[in-house]
Motif scaffolding. Structure first.
Motif, short mmCIF file in Angstrom:
data_model
loop_
_atom_site.label_atom_id
_atom_site.label_comp_id
_atom_site.label_asym_id
_atom_site.label_seq_id
_atom_site.Cartn_x
_atom_site.Cartn_y
_atom_site.Cartn_z
N TYR A 24 1.14 -1.23 -0.07
CA TYR A 24 -0.14 -0.22 -0.05
C TYR A 24 0.83 1.11 0.06
N HIS A 48 2.65 6.63 4.40
CA HIS A 48 1.22 7.77 5.08
C HIS A 48 1.46 9.17 3.91
N GLU A 58 1.87 9.61 1.31
CA GLU A 58 1.47 9.90 -0.72
C GLU A 58 0.09 9.81 -0.31
N LEU A 59 -0.72 9.74 1.18
CA LEU A 59 -2.10 9.25 0.81
C LEU A 59 -3.26 10.47 0.54
N LYS A 60 -2.06 10.99 1.12
CA LYS A 60 -3.20 13.10 1.23
C LYS A 60 -3.44 13.35 -0.39
N PHE A 87 -3.94 11.00 -3.02
CA PHE A 87 -4.76 10.04 -3.11
C PHE A 87 -5.62 10.90 -2.86
N ASN A 88 -5.93 10.93 -1.62
CA ASN A 88 -7.11 10.91 -1.41
C ASN A 88 -7.87 12.81 -1.86
N LEU A 110 -10.89 5.76 -2.74
CA LEU A 110 -10.06 4.82 -2.46
C LEU A 110 -9.66 3.93 -0.80
N VAL A 149 -7.40 2.74 0.63
CA VAL A 149 -6.24 2.48 1.69
C VAL A 149 -6.77 3.03 3.49
N LYS A 150 -6.60 1.82 4.07
CA LYS A 150 -7.16 2.68 5.25
C LYS A 150 -5.57 2.58 5.75
N LYS A 151 -6.16 3.79 7.17
CA LYS A 151 -4.02 4.73 7.48
C LYS A 151 -3.14 3.31 7.95
N ALA A 192 -0.78 1.78 6.10
CA ALA A 192 -0.01 2.32 4.78
C ALA A 192 1.41 2.00 5.33
#
Ligand SMILES: *[C@@H]1O[C@H](CO)[C@@H](O)[C@H](O)[C@H]1NC(C)=O
Ligand SMILES: *[C@@H]1O[C@H](CO)[C@@H](O)[C@H](O)[C@H]1NC(C)=O
Ligand SMILES: *[C@@H]1O[C@H](CO)[C@@H](O)[C@H](O)[C@H]1NC(C)=O
Ligand SMILES: *[C@@H]1O[C@H](CO)[C@@H](O)[C@H](O)[C@H]1NC(C)=O
Length: 423
Positions: A62, A65, A67-69, A71-72, A106, A108-110, A113
Motif C-alpha cells: 500500500y 502515509h 502519499e495518502l493526502k 491520493f485522497n 480510495l 487504503v486504510k491509514k 499504509a
C-alpha cells in the motif's frame, strides 16, 4: 526540443485514443507488478546448483502515509471529471469509463499504509515455490546453519520474508527480530553523506528539468483534454493519477483503475522516463556514491559464493538497496546518461526501472557444479532472467574464479568501506 519533435514523440497518443490494455501496464517504474516483468529460470543441464544467494525487494504494498493526502485529493478531481463529461459534454470518456470513475474510492486504510498487500504476499509466495521447484537440493529442507535469512527492520520486508518462506518451506522458520540486518539491507539513516547526496540539487536537476519541459507538459495537456479540462492539470496531479493507476493494477491485476484510462502508452513511457531520471540521479549510476554502498552487498555475495559455511542466503530489502546493488554489479549501465534532453534517443536504454525494480524485484546468484568441469560457475538472474554479464565477457555462466576476480577491486576493503559516509 522543438514542437515538431514533441509531437512526433507523442504522435500515437494524439492520433487516436487507444483503449487501455495489458500492454500499457508495464511502464510504472517501481510500482510495476512483478508478473509483468519476470522471466522463467532456465534449467542448466549437466549442472547441479551448490549455492544460492537471493536479494529481494519487498512485494506490492500500500502507499506510504506521506502519499495518502495526494491520493485522497483524487476524490475531488473525480467529481470534476464526471461533471466535465456529464454537464459540460467535454472530454472523450465513454460511458464505461465514467462508470469506473463513479464507483471509485480510495481503498487504503491509514493503518495499512506501507504494508504488503494480498497480491504482494502472493507474488513472493509464488516466487518461493518456483525457487523450490528449481533448486530442490538446496531448498527442500531448512537448517539454521545452512540458511541465512536477513530482513531490514521495516515491516514490509519482514512480511515479504514470511510470504516467500511459506512458499519455499512447508514448515517455514519464523521471521524474528534476530534476522534484522539493517547494516546490509537498509542504507537510509546509516550514511549521512549518502542521505545528503540523494536530496541534493544535483540529484534533482535532470528530472526537474524534464518535468517542466515540453514533453511532459504535452502529456499533461493531452491527459487534461481527454478528461475535459479547459486548462491543463498540473504535472503533479497527472503524476498522482499515474501512481494511483500503477498501485491499483498492482493490487488487482484484472481490474482497470479509472486513473489508468486517460493515458496512452506513449504518455506512460514519458512518465516512466521521469521516474527513471529521478532514480538514476538520486541513487544509481547518476550518483557517484551509489557504487560505494552497493559494493558492501557485492562483498556479501563474494563471501557467500565460496567461503561461507551456509549455502543459502535470503535477503529482504528495498528499492534503494536494489539500485545500489545493480550499480555494484554493473548491471543495466548505459553508455550514455539519460538526461532531460535525450528522451527520444534513450528509448532503448537499459536503465528502465519498470523492468529492473518492480515490486518483488530480485537478484539471484547461483553457483553450479557442472559435469567434467573442475571450477564452479556462477549465474546471475534478474527477476528470473539469466543475465549476460558484462564483467564476464558477456557470458551467462561465469567461471567462479573469473567472477570473483572481476569483482575483486569492487569488494576490496581498502576501497569498499563506509569512510565516505561521515560528513
Ligand atoms: C548445504 O548445506 C547444508 C548444511 O551445511 C548441507 O547439509 C547440505 O548438504 C548442503 N547442500 C548442498 C546441495 O550442498
Ligand atoms: C541474519 O540472520 C541470521 C539468521 O538467519 C542471524 O543469525 C543473524 O544474526 C542475522 N543478522 C546478521 C547481521 O547477520
Ligand atoms: C572474496 O572471496 C574470495 C574467495 O572466497 C576471498 O578470498 C576474499 O577474501 C573475498 N573478499 C572479500 C572482500 O570478502
Ligand atoms: C563428461 O565425461 C564423460 C566421461 O568422460 C563423457 O562421456 C561425457 O560426454 C562428458 N560430458 C560432457 C558434457 O562433456
Amino acid at each position: 526540443m522543438n514542437l515538431l519533435v514533441v509531437s512526433f514523440v507523442l504522435f500515437l497518443a494524439s492520433a487516436a485514443i487507444a483503449k487501455y490494455t495489458q500492454q500499457h501496464k508495464s511502464y510504472f517504474s517501481t510500482h510495476t507488478y512483478y508478473d509483468l516483468v519476470r522471466g522463467d529460470i532456465p534449467n542448466v543441464p549437466e549442472c547441479k546448483a551448490e549455492r544460492l544467494w537471493l536479494f529481494s525487494r519487498h512485494g506490492t504494498r500500500y502507499p506510504h502515509h506521506h502519499e495518502l493526502k495526494a491520493f485522497n485529493d483524487l476524490d475531488d478531481l473525480r467529481h470534476r471529471i464526471i461533471k466535465n463529461s456529464e454537464q459540460h459534454k467535454r472530454g472523450t470518456l465513454s460511458k464505461d469509463d465514467l462508470k469506473l470513475f463513479k464507483k471509485w474510492n480510495l481503498e487504503v486504510k491509514k493503518k495499512d499504509a506501507g504494508k504488503i498487500t494480498k497480491s504482494g504476499e502472493k507474488e513472493l509466495h509464488h516466487l518461493g515455490e518456483r525457487l523450490l521447484q528449481h533448486f530442490p537440493q538446496l531448498l527442500s529442507s531448512y537448517s539454521k546453519d545452512g540458511v541465512k535469512i536477513n530482513t531490514s527492520s521495516k515491516k514490509r520486508a519482514k512480511q515479504s520474508a514470511k510470504a516467500m518462506l511459506s512458499g519455499i518451506y512447508g514448515q517455514p522458520p519464523e521471521v524474528t527480530d534476530s534476522m534484522v540486518n539493517d547494516d546490509l539491507l537498509l542504507v537510509r539513516g546509516q550514511c549521512p553523506a549518502w542521505d545528503e547526496s540523494t536530496e541534493s540539487k544535483e540529484a534533482k536537476r535532470e528530472s526537474s528539468s524534464f518535468k517542466s519541459g515540453e514533453v511532459v507538459q504535452e502529456v499533461a495537456k493531452q491527459v487534461s483534454d481527454r478528461l475535459g479540462f479547459k486548462d491543463s492539470l498540473s504535472v503533479d496531479t497527472v503524476e498522482t493519477m499515474y501512481k494511483m493507476c500503477g498501485y491499483e493494477q498492482a493490487w488487482h491485476h484484472k481490474h482497470t483503475s479509472p486513473w489508468c484510462i486517460p493515458f496512452s502508452k506513449d504518455h506512460l513511457k514519458v512518465l516512466e522516463y521521469l521516474e527513471d531520471l529521478k532514480k538514476y540521479y538520486k541513487g544509481a549510476y547518476g550518483n557517484p556514491l551509489s557504487g560505494k554502498l552497493g559494493c558492501r552487498i557485492v562483498a556479501d555475495l563474494n563471501d557467500s559464493l565460496k567461503q561461507a559455511q551456509r549455502n543459502v542466503s535470503l535477503y529482504f530489502s528495498h528499492d534503494e538497496e536494489m539500485r545500489v546493488l545493480l550499480v555494484g554489479l554493473g548491471i543495466a549501465e548505459d553508455q550514455k546518461r539519460p538526461t532531460a534532453a535525450n528522451y527520444a534517443a534513450m528509448d532503448s536504454r537499459q536503465w528502465r526501472t519498470s523492468k529492473l525494480i518492480p515490486f518483488s524485484a530480485n537478484i539471484l546468484a547461483v553457483s553450479y557444479r557442472c559435469q567434467n568441469e573442475s571450477d564452479s560457475k556462477v549465474g546471475i538472474f534478474l527477476n528470473e532472467h539469466l543475465l549476460k554479464l558484462g564483467k564476464c565477457q558477456g557470458q551467462e555462466l561465469c567461471p567462479l574464479e573469473q567472477f570473483l576476480q572481476a569483482y575483486s577491486s569492487t569488494v576490496d576493503p581498502s576501497i569498499c568501506n563506509m569512510d565516505f559516509c561521515t560528513l
